[in-house]
Enzyme design. Structure first.
Site, mmCIF file in Angstrom:
data_model
loop_
_atom_site.group_PDB
_atom_site.id
_atom_site.type_symbol
_atom_site.label_atom_id
_atom_site.label_comp_id
_atom_site.label_asym_id
_atom_site.label_seq_id
_atom_site.Cartn_x
_atom_site.Cartn_y
_atom_site.Cartn_z
ATOM 1 N N CYS A 113 70.511 44.219 84.154
ATOM 2 C CA CYS A 113 70.773 44.466 85.579
ATOM 3 C C CYS A 113 69.565 44.977 86.364
ATOM 4 O O CYS A 113 69.073 44.294 87.250
ATOM 5 C CB CYS A 113 71.933 45.446 85.708
ATOM 6 S SG CYS A 113 73.451 44.791 85.002
HETATM 7 N N1 LIG Z 1 75.962 43.990 80.933
HETATM 8 C C1 LIG Z 1 76.185 44.769 81.952
HETATM 9 O O1 LIG Z 1 76.110 45.989 81.829
HETATM 10 C C2 LIG Z 1 76.566 44.206 83.305
HETATM 11 C C3 LIG Z 1 77.087 45.079 84.271
HETATM 12 C C4 LIG Z 1 77.461 44.568 85.497
HETATM 13 C C5 LIG Z 1 77.273 43.214 85.772
HETATM 14 N N2 LIG Z 1 76.733 42.399 84.821
HETATM 15 C C6 LIG Z 1 76.601 40.980 85.156
HETATM 16 O O2 LIG Z 1 77.642 40.252 84.513
HETATM 17 C C7 LIG Z 1 77.204 38.951 84.134
HETATM 18 C C8 LIG Z 1 77.418 38.745 82.634
HETATM 19 O O3 LIG Z 1 76.611 39.678 81.944
HETATM 20 P P1 LIG Z 1 76.900 40.106 80.443
HETATM 21 O O4 LIG Z 1 76.103 41.340 80.223
HETATM 22 O O5 LIG Z 1 78.347 40.127 80.180
HETATM 23 O O6 LIG Z 1 76.232 38.873 79.668
HETATM 24 P P2 LIG Z 1 76.293 38.574 78.080
HETATM 25 O O7 LIG Z 1 75.051 37.859 77.752
HETATM 26 O O8 LIG Z 1 76.648 39.822 77.344
HETATM 27 O O9 LIG Z 1 77.528 37.598 77.921
HETATM 28 C C9 LIG Z 1 77.601 36.380 78.537
HETATM 29 C C10 LIG Z 1 78.419 35.444 77.652
HETATM 30 O O10 LIG Z 1 78.597 34.243 78.386
HETATM 31 C C11 LIG Z 1 78.533 33.170 77.472
HETATM 32 N N3 LIG Z 1 78.264 31.959 78.255
HETATM 33 C C12 LIG Z 1 77.134 31.531 78.825
HETATM 34 N N4 LIG Z 1 77.360 30.407 79.535
HETATM 35 C C13 LIG Z 1 78.658 30.127 79.393
HETATM 36 C C14 LIG Z 1 79.505 29.108 79.888
HETATM 37 N N5 LIG Z 1 79.053 28.159 80.679
HETATM 38 N N6 LIG Z 1 80.798 29.134 79.537
HETATM 39 C C15 LIG Z 1 81.274 30.122 78.732
HETATM 40 N N7 LIG Z 1 80.532 31.098 78.243
HETATM 41 C C16 LIG Z 1 79.242 31.110 78.579
HETATM 42 C C17 LIG Z 1 77.468 33.564 76.480
HETATM 43 O O11 LIG Z 1 77.642 32.870 75.253
HETATM 44 C C18 LIG Z 1 77.737 35.064 76.344
HETATM 45 O O12 LIG Z 1 78.616 35.359 75.268
HETATM 46 C C19 LIG Z 1 75.746 38.863 84.583
HETATM 47 O O13 LIG Z 1 75.705 38.318 85.862
HETATM 48 C C20 LIG Z 1 75.330 40.324 84.650
HETATM 49 O O14 LIG Z 1 74.275 40.535 85.551
HETATM 50 C C21 LIG Z 1 76.393 42.859 83.581
#
Ligand SMILES: NC(=O)c1ccc[n+]([C@@H]2O[C@H](COP(=O)([O-])OP(=O)(O)OC[C@H]3O[C@@H](n4cnc5c(N)ncnc54)[C@H](O)[C@@H]3O)[C@@H](O)[C@H]2O)c1
Length: 402
Positions: A258
């Site tokens: 982030c």
């Molecule tokens: N991690 C955090 O603390 C956090 C907090 C707030 C917001 N976010 C936002 O949330 C979003 C997701 O982040 P995250 O940390 O959960 O990511 P992550 O990498 O932990 O998980 C994402 C998952 O999505 C899957 N994926 C990718 N493309 C895909 C598709 N087309 N269909 C299905 N699955 C798919 C991947 O295999 C992975 O398991 C991002 O935009 C991030 O900026 C993250």
């Protein structure tokens, strides 16, 4: 109870799945098949999501994971929670969003509510996700679209999905109302804003605020060192003011998915509308330069050179008590230390394996540099690992401080 698909089962997606599956029937969709197998076996890969909770949802018939797009067909609500990283040019990379839109559009067979929780720039749901869904759909449906940016802080215990205020807005009043109905089943505090763009911008600004303040305090650390002042004592002193001041801590830089990423989404959209985001650019520079500054300080303290010295980087996760190494400043620090000729290894018992290699023992180094201190790692053990220990965290008393 609705049938809900959560697209992406990472930090965000699995966390929403946990809370939503207490009320709804949740399909956890992820392209990563080995992750799907692991989740269906009731094994969580995310801090703060206990495997027992996952097993309970599976047993109750309220959760299963899949990589089969066809199983999205019967879902009424689809929540997108996929990565939104920066490309090698440090510009927004929406390819995961695009592929999520494709799989949704190709498999749904009715009008649905599509909510984006992934972090992205203002206009993403209106100008990117809606057109992408329409582009990939074989049949024309009148879908509803909304945004509800995720604020989860993995590993945090005091704030979770239930008690963290949640922003939301739909592209239409109906979409807004359906989104409110959905989240009100498992969130206590919903904050409606007037447009999706406000919600998207607010999310980016929250993290930009942190990025800029962390850079500011990192600059203060450099000024303080040059002046011979203890930066943490200065910050503690400033922190006694009961209003108008918020304390941030100096560090080796910013990490995670982030803080180092989201501000660049704001800077990019700003550029497109003719505004130069100078604070964001400068904050990026300061934070990205911290590892170089630290390596230089360490060399100076060690007779001007660390060439050939065994340097152990302690803690490569981007923050304490999690195994997440995304955008970790440890990576740049290792590069900066190697550039000065050091022989670098790393230790992190929480991360375990990183870039295909195992964590080295916390011992036998000439120099140790603490980037992240997990609670499970004792300061005494760090201090024993090398005759010279440099601490960027302020937690290892007796080490040389940033
Ligand atoms: N991690 C955090 O603390 C956090 C907090 C707030 C917001 N976010 C936002 O949330 C979003 C997701 O982040 P995250 O940390 O959960 O990511 P992550 O990498 O932990 O998980 C994402 C998952 O999505 C899957 N994926 C990718 N493309 C895909 C598709 N087309 N269909 C299905 N699955 C798919 C991947 O295999 C992975 O398991 C991002 O935009 C991030 O900026 C993250």
């Amino acid at each position: 109870m609705a049938r809900v698909a959560i697209i992406g089962q990472g930090y965000v997606g699995l966390t929403i799945s946990k809370f939503a599956s207490k009320v709804h029937s949740v399909v956890g969709f992820d392209l990563n098949e080995s992750l799907v197998t692991q989740l269906n076996a009731g094994v969580s890969h995310i801090e703060g999501i206990e495997s027992v909770d996952l097993q309970a949802s599976i047993k109750a018939g309220n959760y299963f994971a899949t990589s089969k797009g066809s199983l999205l067909a019967d879902c009424e609500i689809l929540v997108i929670a996929v990565p939104t990283p920066l490309g090698s040019d440090r510009k927004p990379d929406l390819t995961y969003i695009e592929s999520a839109c494709k799989v949704i559009a190709e498999n749904i067979n009715r009008p649905v509510l599509i909510i984006n929780e992934s972090t992205s720039f203002p206009g993403t749901i209106r100008n990117y996700i809606k057109p992408a869904i329409e582009k990939y759909s074989k049949q024309k449906f009148d879908h509803m679209y909304a945004i509800s940016p995720e604020r989860v802080d993995p590993g945090r215990e005091d704030f979770n999905q239930k008690n963290t205020p949640r922003l939301y807005a739909g592209l239409t009043p109906e979409a807004t109302a359906r989104t409110r109905d959905f989240y009100s089943t498992f969130c206590d505090n919903l904050v409606e804003v007037s447009s999706p763009e406000v919600a998207e911008a607010a999310k980016l600004f929250e993290n930009t605020f942190r990025q800029v303040n962390i850079a500011l305090v990192n600059e203060l650390a450099q000024i303080s060192h040059a002046l011979g002042i203890d930066v943490r004592e200065t910050l503690d002193a400033a922190g006694t003011k009961p209003y108008g001041f918020m304390k941030f801590a100096p560090s080796a830089g910013v990490g995670g998915h982030c803080i180092p990423v989201d501000p660049s989404y704001l800077a990019d959209v700003a550029e497109k509308v003719g505004v130069e985001a100078t604070f964001i650019k400068r904050a990026n520079e300061v934070n990205l330069d911290m590892p170089k500054y630290i390596a230089g300080r360490i060399a100076k303290d060690n007779d001007g050179s660390i060439k050939g010295k065994k340097v152990l980087v302690v803690g490569v996760a981007y923050k304490p008590n999690v195994a997440d190494t995304r955008e970790t400043p440890a990576e740049l620090l290792i590069g900066a230390l190697k550039e000065l000729g050091a022989v670098v290894s790393w230790n992190d018992s929480v991360v375990g394996k990183w870039h295909g290699s195992d964590s080295s023992p916390l011992a036998d180094a000439d120099i140790a540099v603490v980037v992240t201190k997990h609670d499970a790692v004792a300061s005494e053990d760090i201090l024993k690992s090398a005759p010279y220990v440099f601490d960027t965290t302020g937690k290892v008393k007796g080490a040389v401080q940033l």
